[in-house]
Write an enzyme that holds these catalytic residues in place. Structure first.
Site, PDB file in Angstrom:
ATOM      1  N   ASP A 194       9.489   2.614  -0.842  1.00 51.03           N
ATOM      2  CA  ASP A 194       8.662   3.471  -0.207  1.00 51.03           C
ATOM      3  C   ASP A 194       8.684   3.057   1.470  1.00 51.03           C
ATOM      4  O   ASP A 194       8.348   1.964   2.058  1.00 51.03           O
ATOM      5  CB  ASP A 194       7.006   3.020  -0.585  1.00 51.03           C
ATOM      6  CG  ASP A 194       5.984   3.694   0.561  1.00 51.03           C
ATOM      7  OD1 ASP A 194       4.856   3.279   0.343  1.00 51.03           O
ATOM      8  OD2 ASP A 194       6.211   4.407   1.420  1.00 51.03           O
TER       9      ASP A 194
ATOM     10  N   TYR B 135       0.915  -1.049   0.059  1.00 51.67           N
ATOM     11  CA  TYR B 135      -0.047  -0.145  -0.130  1.00 51.67           C
ATOM     12  C   TYR B 135       0.918   1.225   0.101  1.00 51.67           C
ATOM     13  O   TYR B 135       1.682   1.299   0.684  1.00 51.67           O
ATOM     14  CB  TYR B 135      -0.666  -0.185   1.535  1.00 51.67           C
ATOM     15  CG  TYR B 135      -1.774   1.210   1.398  1.00 51.67           C
ATOM     16  CD1 TYR B 135      -1.530   2.176   2.397  1.00 51.67           C
ATOM     17  CD2 TYR B 135      -2.943   1.375   0.546  1.00 51.67           C
ATOM     18  CE1 TYR B 135      -2.432   3.222   2.612  1.00 51.67           C
ATOM     19  CE2 TYR B 135      -3.711   2.708   0.748  1.00 51.67           C
ATOM     20  CZ  TYR B 135      -3.519   3.582   1.677  1.00 51.67           C
ATOM     21  OH  TYR B 135      -4.147   4.762   1.944  1.00 51.67           O
TER      22      TYR B 135
ATOM     23  N   LYS C 131       4.932   9.377   8.435  1.00 50.75           N
ATOM     24  CA  LYS C 131       4.822   8.876   9.600  1.00 50.75           C
ATOM     25  C   LYS C 131       5.864   9.283  10.725  1.00 50.75           C
ATOM     26  O   LYS C 131       5.909  10.543  11.112  1.00 50.75           O
ATOM     27  CB  LYS C 131       4.825   7.479   9.792  1.00 50.75           C
ATOM     28  CG  LYS C 131       3.768   6.904   8.997  1.00 50.75           C
ATOM     29  CD  LYS C 131       3.513   5.409   8.995  1.00 50.75           C
ATOM     30  CE  LYS C 131       2.482   4.622   7.947  1.00 50.75           C
ATOM     31  NZ  LYS C 131       0.960   4.682   8.503  1.00 50.75           N
TER      32      LYS C 131
HETATM   33  P1  KE4 Z   1      -0.429   8.488   4.484  1.00 49.09           P
HETATM   34  O1  KE4 Z   1      -0.955   9.208   3.154  1.00 49.09           O
HETATM   35  O2  KE4 Z   1      -1.439   7.479   5.239  1.00 49.09           O
HETATM   36  O3  KE4 Z   1       0.397   9.238   5.275  1.00 49.09           O
HETATM   37  O4  KE4 Z   1       0.590   7.301   3.965  1.00 49.09           O
HETATM   38  C1  KE4 Z   1       0.258   6.345   3.015  1.00 49.09           C
HETATM   39  C2  KE4 Z   1       1.046   5.221   2.991  1.00 49.09           C
HETATM   40  C3  KE4 Z   1       2.360   5.222   2.235  1.00 49.09           C
HETATM   41  N1  KE4 Z   1       3.130   4.244   2.253  1.00 49.09           N
HETATM   42  C4  KE4 Z   1       3.043   3.055   3.150  1.00 49.09           C
HETATM   43  C5  KE4 Z   1       4.241   2.001   3.220  1.00 49.09           C
HETATM   44  C6  KE4 Z   1       1.973   3.206   4.179  1.00 49.09           C
HETATM   45  O5  KE4 Z   1       1.850   2.200   5.063  1.00 49.09           O
HETATM   46  C7  KE4 Z   1       1.261   4.181   4.094  1.00 49.09           C
HETATM   47  C8  KE4 Z   1      -0.191   4.409   5.031  1.00 49.09           C
HETATM   48  N2  KE4 Z   1      -0.430   3.276   6.119  1.00 49.09           N
HETATM   49  C9  KE4 Z   1      -1.579   3.316   6.650  1.00 49.09           C
HETATM   50  C10 KE4 Z   1      -1.647   1.871   7.508  1.00 49.09           C
HETATM   51  N3  KE4 Z   1      -1.053   0.794   7.157  1.00 49.09           N
HETATM   52  C11 KE4 Z   1      -2.035   4.370   7.295  1.00 49.09           C
HETATM   53  C12 KE4 Z   1      -3.105   4.222   8.182  1.00 49.09           C
HETATM   54  C13 KE4 Z   1      -4.540   4.581   7.647  1.00 49.09           C
HETATM   55  O6  KE4 Z   1      -4.831   4.500   6.375  1.00 49.09           O
HETATM   56  O7  KE4 Z   1      -5.510   4.875   8.567  1.00 49.09           O
END
Ligand code: KE4
Length: 419
Positions: free
Chosen positions: A234, A141, A262
């Site tokens: 990523d 993701y 994060k």
């Molecule tokens: P954000 O747009 O949520 O800050 O980041 C996206 C993203 C990009 N790359 C990786 C590897 C990620 O894990 C994420 C976001 N992770 C999720 C949970 N696995 C965020 C939690 C959520 O969507 O509420």
């Protein structure tokens, strides 16, 4: 107002009552509690119940919540103004720290989320190479950018492409299973001259934690070099978590671009993409690839990020990994002792216990996990004041704030779970 009342009201105002799907706790057949405050390894809900927290805002709180130096920096910064829309010294300081700790990032751009970071990195890779296709991995993701919502992980759970994403967009997205280097090689052999980049979670964290098999990441590096495509790591989850220098430092592999989020914001909205200077200089205003953001480089978020990275430089990653190794081994033994088959995937301070006896190498393997058993475990643990990821295909995180007592209390709670 209690969680039940808040949730009822929230559901009339926001889809599912949440601002991000995972928080709805639907994957564990439950409803969310509303959090009122957090400190260190703990969160409290609006009813005043205390939880030992292993979600940690889905990764950012590696130092624990409200780490004093981070809070102090944010408080000082906000009194000087919340957003200028103009450069500030904090941006330079955070960029210098990231470049020092992650040498492959010679130049970077701050944005406000991981999604923005990966979306921008993809556009840059396409602009720099003049190619359209992107290789991504099923179950990885990278945020909710259309191009990546093909067999995405996390709450997007490997749907071929969600409604609202035109087939025309995802036709440039080539898929392979995680750890399947042969499939990636096949893509390159058929359309290698059209592939702008390969984007990969160097340790997958969105189908639960899945480790790269030996040779997988180096194989991606070699194929990208051979065909003139960019390798994008990523590191939104793995950055500053798998080691201070992230997964790339741990594995000794240099990507062309890295995306982060994060942890680098210390809980404030920050994302970042960066890499080789000669690639990054294709971004406006130097080059023609456009990307912008009102709150990018926000002074408060920059101050929190700087304080976070400065503190992390002083932290003992090996000690946290050793404690997490011992903790996860004991946790697995307890669950196996209750007749639950458990396959553990763990690195540094991130882990996933899959309720299956199958080895875990990709999304297909993770789908053998018993989600009902996980839901039973999750609900009984939350009832005992332990907050785990409300989905079996997410990571569980420890932090530098978790004490031995916290880990022991968590093991005690697990001993009381029945299936
Ligand atoms: P954000 O747009 O949520 O800050 O980041 C996206 C993203 C990009 N790359 C990786 C590897 C990620 O894990 C994420 C976001 N992770 C999720 C949970 N696995 C965020 C939690 C959520 O969507 O509420």
């Amino acid at each position: 107002m209690d969680s039940k009342t808040l949730y009822a009201k929230a559901q009339t105002l926001m889809p599912g009552g949440v601002n991000s799907p995972l928080r709805a706790c639907r994957y564990v057949n439950s409803d969310p509690v509303f959090i009122e405050r957090a400190q260190g390894a703990y969160i409290w809900d609006v009813e005043g119940r205390k939880y030992i927290d292993y979600v940690l805002s889905w990764g950012p709180q590696l130092l624990g919540h409200c780490e004093p130096s981070v809070n102090e920096a944010a408080h000082k910064a906000v009194d000087l103004g919340s957003s200028y829309g103009a450069p500030c010294a904090g941006e330079v300081e955070l960029a210098e720290l990231i470049a020092e700790i992650v040498p492959s990032i010679e130049m970077m751009r701050m944005v406000s989320s991981g999604t923005e970071a990966t979306m921008s990195a993809l556009r840059l890779a396409r602009g720099y190479t003049g190619r359209d296709k992107v290789v991504k991995f099923i179950g990885n993701y990278h945020g909710h950018n259309d191009a990546f919502l093909a067999a995405a992980g996390s709450a997007a759970q490997a749907v071929p492409g969600t409604p609202g994403v035109p087939e025309d967009i995802v036709r440039h997205t080539l898929l392979a299973h995680y750890n399947d280097l042969d499939k990636v090689r096949e893509h390159f052999e058929t359309v290698g001259d059209q592939i702008a980049c390969v984007i990969v979670e160097p340790v997958a964290g969105n189908m639960g934690l899945v480790l790269p098999q030996p040779g997988f990441l180096q194989g991606l590096r070699d194929l990208c070099t051979q065909y003139g495509a960019l390798l994008i790591f990523d590191e939104v989850i793995t950055g500053f978590r798998m080691s201070l220098g992230g997964a790339q430092a741990r594995f000794g592999i240099t990507p062309d671009l890295t995306t982060m989020g994060k942890i680098i914001g210390g809980g404030f909205p920050v994302g970042c993409y960066g890499g080789k200077r000669e690639i990054m200089e294709h971004m406006a205003p130097c080059g023609g690839v456009f990307q912008a953001g009102t709150l990018s480089g926000n002074p408060v978020a920059m101050a929190a990020g700087v304080a976070t990275l400065k503190r992390l430089k002083e932290c003992d990653y090996d000690a946290l990994e050793a404690r997490t190794t011992k903790f996860t081994a004991e946790l697995c033994d307890i669950l196996r002792g209750k007749g639950q088959p458990i396959t553990l995937q763990h690195m540094a301070s991130a882990f996933t216990m899959y309720f299956t006896d199958r080895p875990i190498r990709n999304m297909n393997d993770t789908s053998t996990t018993d989600c009902d058993a996980y839901a039973k475990f999750w609900n009984q643990m939350r009832d005992q004041g332990i907050n785990l990821a409300p989905a079996g295909f997410e990571c569980t995180f420890t932090s530098f704030a978790h004490s031995d007592e916290d880990l022991e209390r968590t093991l005690d709670a697990a001993r009381k779970v029945t299936f």
